[in-house]
Design a protein around this motif. Structure first.
Motif, PDB file in Angstrom:
ATOM      1  N   GLU A   1      89.475 112.221 -10.323  1.00 40.47           N
ATOM      2  CA  GLU A   1      89.007 113.841  -9.793  1.00 40.47           C
ATOM      3  C   GLU A   1      89.598 114.927 -10.594  1.00 40.47           C
ATOM      4  O   GLU A   1      89.324 115.066 -10.230  1.00 40.47           O
ATOM      5  CB  GLU A   1      89.451 113.856  -8.273  1.00 40.47           C
ATOM      6  CG  GLU A   1      88.624 112.049  -7.492  1.00 40.47           C
ATOM      7  CD  GLU A   1      89.198 112.453  -6.142  1.00 40.47           C
ATOM      8  OE1 GLU A   1      90.304 113.406  -5.932  1.00 40.47           O
ATOM      9  OE2 GLU A   1      89.426 111.184  -5.597  1.00 40.47           O
ATOM     10  N   TRP A   2      90.537 114.374 -11.782  1.00 43.95           N
ATOM     11  CA  TRP A   2      90.763 115.806 -12.206  1.00 43.95           C
ATOM     12  C   TRP A   2      90.062 115.936 -13.983  1.00 43.95           C
ATOM     13  O   TRP A   2      90.953 116.740 -14.509  1.00 43.95           O
ATOM     14  CB  TRP A   2      92.437 115.522 -12.344  1.00 43.95           C
ATOM     15  CG  TRP A   2      93.295 115.770 -10.782  1.00 43.95           C
ATOM     16  CD1 TRP A   2      92.957 114.880 -10.166  1.00 43.95           C
ATOM     17  CD2 TRP A   2      92.919 117.286 -10.754  1.00 43.95           C
ATOM     18  NE1 TRP A   2      93.515 115.553  -9.001  1.00 43.95           N
ATOM     19  CE2 TRP A   2      93.714 116.601  -9.127  1.00 43.95           C
ATOM     20  CE3 TRP A   2      93.247 118.328 -11.265  1.00 43.95           C
ATOM     21  CZ2 TRP A   2      94.493 117.878  -8.671  1.00 43.95           C
ATOM     22  CZ3 TRP A   2      94.222 119.646 -10.116  1.00 43.95           C
ATOM     23  CH2 TRP A   2      94.712 119.093  -8.929  1.00 43.95           C
TER      24      TRP A   2
ATOM     25  N   SER B   1      87.587 116.758 -15.205  1.00 40.28           N
ATOM     26  CA  SER B   1      86.526 117.741 -15.296  1.00 40.28           C
ATOM     27  C   SER B   1      87.271 118.852 -14.511  1.00 40.28           C
ATOM     28  O   SER B   1      86.286 120.299 -15.074  1.00 40.28           O
ATOM     29  CB  SER B   1      85.632 117.797 -14.944  1.00 40.28           C
ATOM     30  OG  SER B   1      85.210 117.535 -13.690  1.00 40.28           O
ATOM     31  N   ARG B   2      88.021 119.370 -13.787  1.00 41.68           N
ATOM     32  CA  ARG B   2      88.955 120.117 -14.401  1.00 41.68           C
ATOM     33  C   ARG B   2      89.727 121.007 -15.633  1.00 41.68           C
ATOM     34  O   ARG B   2      89.493 120.705 -15.918  1.00 41.68           O
ATOM     35  CB  ARG B   2      89.905 120.043 -13.218  1.00 41.68           C
ATOM     36  CG  ARG B   2      89.740 119.447 -11.728  1.00 41.68           C
ATOM     37  CD  ARG B   2      89.442 119.990 -10.903  1.00 41.68           C
ATOM     38  NE  ARG B   2      89.922 121.582 -10.161  1.00 41.68           N
ATOM     39  CZ  ARG B   2      90.634 120.982  -8.745  1.00 41.68           C
ATOM     40  NH1 ARG B   2      90.377 119.692  -8.730  1.00 41.68           N
ATOM     41  NH2 ARG B   2      91.825 121.672  -8.163  1.00 41.68           N
ATOM     42  N   SER B   3      89.912 122.478 -15.070  1.00 40.80           N
ATOM     43  CA  SER B   3      90.210 123.132 -15.538  1.00 40.80           C
ATOM     44  C   SER B   3      92.203 122.963 -16.719  1.00 40.80           C
ATOM     45  O   SER B   3      92.849 122.519 -14.916  1.00 40.80           O
ATOM     46  CB  SER B   3      90.156 124.390 -15.663  1.00 40.80           C
ATOM     47  OG  SER B   3      91.108 125.498 -14.856  1.00 40.80           O
ATOM     48  N   ASP B   4      92.372 123.527 -17.733  1.00 45.37           N
ATOM     49  CA  ASP B   4      93.634 123.231 -17.863  1.00 45.37           C
ATOM     50  C   ASP B   4      94.495 124.249 -16.942  1.00 45.37           C
ATOM     51  O   ASP B   4      95.747 123.025 -16.215  1.00 45.37           O
ATOM     52  CB  ASP B   4      94.219 122.981 -19.672  1.00 45.37           C
ATOM     53  CG  ASP B   4      92.998 122.364 -20.573  1.00 45.37           C
ATOM     54  OD1 ASP B   4      92.824 121.060 -19.560  1.00 45.37           O
ATOM     55  OD2 ASP B   4      93.163 122.715 -21.527  1.00 45.37           O
ATOM     56  N   SER B   5      94.236 124.516 -16.418  1.00 46.02           N
ATOM     57  CA  SER B   5      95.043 126.270 -15.558  1.00 46.02           C
ATOM     58  C   SER B   5      95.328 125.135 -14.320  1.00 46.02           C
ATOM     59  O   SER B   5      96.832 125.099 -13.240  1.00 46.02           O
ATOM     60  CB  SER B   5      94.246 127.274 -15.559  1.00 46.02           C
ATOM     61  OG  SER B   5      93.140 127.369 -14.902  1.00 46.02           O
ATOM     62  N   ASP B   6      93.625 124.643 -13.575  1.00 44.21           N
ATOM     63  CA  ASP B   6      93.762 124.175 -12.169  1.00 44.21           C
ATOM     64  C   ASP B   6      95.315 122.801 -12.369  1.00 44.21           C
ATOM     65  O   ASP B   6      95.610 122.454 -11.660  1.00 44.21           O
ATOM     66  CB  ASP B   6      92.587 123.692 -11.895  1.00 44.21           C
ATOM     67  CG  ASP B   6      92.008 124.546 -11.549  1.00 44.21           C
ATOM     68  OD1 ASP B   6      92.685 125.174 -11.342  1.00 44.21           O
ATOM     69  OD2 ASP B   6      90.457 124.323 -11.291  1.00 44.21           O
ATOM     70  N   ILE B   7      95.319 122.053 -13.989  1.00 38.46           N
ATOM     71  CA  ILE B   7      95.944 120.948 -13.921  1.00 38.46           C
ATOM     72  C   ILE B   7      97.448 121.585 -13.818  1.00 38.46           C
ATOM     73  O   ILE B   7      98.481 120.466 -13.201  1.00 38.46           O
ATOM     74  CB  ILE B   7      95.517 119.903 -15.217  1.00 38.46           C
ATOM     75  CG1 ILE B   7      94.071 119.993 -14.519  1.00 38.46           C
ATOM     76  CG2 ILE B   7      95.993 118.817 -15.627  1.00 38.46           C
ATOM     77  CD1 ILE B   7      93.406 119.030 -15.992  1.00 38.46           C
TER      78      ILE B   7
ATOM     79  N   LYS C   1      93.370 115.510 -22.885  1.00 39.46           N
ATOM     80  CA  LYS C   1      92.402 114.740 -21.839  1.00 39.46           C
ATOM     81  C   LYS C   1      91.739 113.648 -22.012  1.00 39.46           C
ATOM     82  O   LYS C   1      91.654 113.490 -23.356  1.00 39.46           O
ATOM     83  CB  LYS C   1      91.852 115.411 -21.207  1.00 39.46           C
ATOM     84  CG  LYS C   1      91.676 116.844 -20.406  1.00 39.46           C
ATOM     85  CD  LYS C   1      90.899 117.772 -19.619  1.00 39.46           C
ATOM     86  CE  LYS C   1      90.963 118.363 -19.233  1.00 39.46           C
ATOM     87  NZ  LYS C   1      90.438 120.207 -18.518  1.00 39.46           N
TER      88      LYS C   1
END
Length: 560
Positions: free
Chosen positions: A444-445, A447-453, A485
């Protein structure tokens, strides 16, 4: 507990270059450090609320060389060196310079053949690849742990003369306590006891994670696996960890307390998805071998400290290793056998035999249409790489609430982590910490942005380091980070995928496979990759007469 990667994207914040200090094993014999007294305690926790002190200590290499699995692996290695020298060495073209491809090429070279190893990228290692950033700091595709229960990997280090590059840690497994932020629970394996008593003692002495009734039910539930051996273990492939535990009457809290962390460490997925066979294989190795669960870190980056010695060995025996050699197409003869590999740059690479040592997802992308209906290849459809994310964070200070060891976070988002500024020579820094963390499950993560991670990671770290890290960076501050990733890492070890794993010798004459997804007993791991390469090389050596004769026929046909 080894993270692999195929496709990466890496970004980072601007930071500072930290100073690097080296620390040594000390004087030793034949590359092995001298033993410390058994009473030496590497990590001290004096009194409650007093400052923690982390002491860097490398333990001596455990006595692995006389174990049955080590001797079996050593014998397999020796068969390549002892095999009759071929009158006409085979030219074997191998796609993929990860551990499987490197292992295949190494042992074929040992047998007197001439491997040509092709790597698509500009870096060795495949799923153990690593890169240097602009500050000269390494960031890796995963947090790689070398277990005592990896006999083929341990033999490989010995054959290359690099045993001293493994930094062995104390024989413990250390888990964070989510209900007690900042505290840890340990399973300590006493050196004075043989297996499986040392493992049983470690479990019995830990009273923080499991109650005595839970331990008893868990032990009773495990009895069939301990008595039934490998046949029983393989028969459990159809059950998830969660389903098997419930079937055996083991309380769900055992799964929650121990096996969520273990499942994520082994295959980056949760117990409701992971095949129980995977857990039982690990437990079998850890409980049946005295040093099976003992862990070591490599003393630097895998491409330089492990992969390059293999490359040097291959080249010293007449083999070739070529980077930036991406395969565009497997071209076939009229009879369906491999004619050549066509590279992206237009080069055509021909050989007497061909090996695909890439991850299974890449093989499926390049599989010729004529092969797809063949059952051997059709079964590969169920084998799919699992997404995973590896994170490096450099902080502005030295974190104190840590160990010189691998740590199981027991976090919903994080799997395992380590302060690499303590555990690894090349990354050592006495003033600032660098945490390397495995973010899993990552589906679920990814495709999320690096900053979100990073934000999510800092939130989790605030619970692991409540006195030192805050999610808003009001305490320890991030100097820089790298996020790597992996949309498709090791194959996802879900129930009923074992029958889909192929043998290394394919039904297509002259075409072979290597990779941790191929048939071998160590599943998705560095040990599995190395062993698959040995099995692949073994199949080619066994087929020498057939391949040599086939090569002569092809040569004669080309002259007509």
């Amino acid at each position: 507990m080894s993270l692999y990667v195929n496709v990466s994207s890496a970004t980072g914040k601007c930071g500072v270059t930290t100073s690097r200090l080296s620390f040594s094993h000390g004087d030793g014999i034949m590359g092995h450090p001298l033993k410390f007294p058994t009473s030496f305690i590497p990590i001290t926790r004096p009194i409650k609320n007093a400052p923690l002190k982390v002491v860097c200590v490398d333990y001596p290499r455990p006595e692995l060389d006389n174990t049955s699995n080590f001797l079996e692996a050593a014998y397999l290695s020796s068969t390549f060196r002892a095999s009759p020298r071929p009158s006409k060495p085979l030219k074997i073209v191998i796609a993929g310079a990860g551990l499987a491809g490197l292992s295949t090429a190494k042992y074929l070279a040992d047998a007197g053949h001439k491997p040509i190893l092709l790597e698509a990228r500009d870096v060795l290692g495949g799923k153990v690849a690593a890169w240097k950033d602009d500050d000269g700091d390494w960031y890796e595709t995963g947090l790689h742990i070398f277990f005592g229960a990896y006999p083929n990997v341990q033999n490989l280090f010995g054959e290359l003369g690099i045993n001293d590059r493994l930094q062995w840690k104390e024989h413990s497994m250390i888990f964070a306590m989510p209900n007690k932020p900042g505290e840890f629970s340990r399973f300590d394996f006493p050196d004075v006891l043989p297996a499986p008593l040392n493992g049983i003692w470690a479990i019995l002495k830990n009273n923080e994670m499991l109650t005595w009734p839970e331990k008893v039910k868990f032990a009773i539930g495990l009895l069939p696996a301990m008595l039934g051996g490998q046949a029983y273990v393989e028969a459990q492939d159809g059950l998830s960890v969660q389903d098997w535990m419930r079937k055996q009457g083991i309380p769900d809290r055992v799964t929650t307390e121990v096996f969520i962390a273990m499942s994520k460490a082994l295959n980056f997925i949760n117990p409701d998805e992971l095949s129980m066979q995977c857990i039982l294989i690990a437990l079998n190795r850890f409980l049946q071998e005295k040093h099976g669960s003992k862990m070591a870190f490599l003393d630097g980056s895998p491409p330089e400290r492990l992969c390059m010695p293999i490359v040097d060995h291959i080249q010293s025996l007449g083999g070739q290793v070529r980077l930036n050699s991406r395969i565009q197409k497997i071209e076939l003869n009229k009879d369906g056998t491999v004619k050549n590999f066509l590279l992206n740059d237009g080069d055509i690479i021909k050989g007497d035999a061909y090996v695909f040592a890439t991850p299974v997802d890449i093989l499926k992308l390049l599989l010729p249409d004529d092969w797809k209906p063949v059952p051997y290849f059709k079964k590969l459809e169920k084998l799919v790489g699992v997404p995973v994310i590896n994170i490096h964070i450099w902080f502005d200070r030295k974190l104190k609430n840590t160990y010189d060891h691998l740590l199981f976070s027991r976090s919903p988002l994080l799997s395992v982590y380590a302060d690499m500024s303590v555990t690894c020579k090349e990354y050592y820094d006495p003033n600032k910490s660098m945490l390397e963390l495995v973010f899993a499950p990552a589906e679920e993560w990814i495709s999320r942005s690096d900053s979100d991670i990073i934000d999510a990671t800092m939130s989790e770290l605030s619970r692991l380091f409540p006195d030192e890290i805050a999610a808003d960076q009001s305490k320890a501050k991030i100097l820089k980070y790298h996020v790597v990733k992996t949309p498709r890492s090791v194959y996802k070890t879900v129930p009923d995928c074992e029958p889909c794993r192929p043998l290394q010798r394919s039904p297509v004459e002259g075409f072979y496979l290597a990779g941790d997804y191929t048939k071998q007993k160590y599943l998705a791991s560095m040990e599995g990759a190395v062993l698959s390469g040995k099995f692949c090389a073994q199949a080619i050596v066994q087929d020498y007469e057939l391949l040599a004769a086939r090569g002569e026929v092809v040569a004669e046909a080309s002259l007509v």
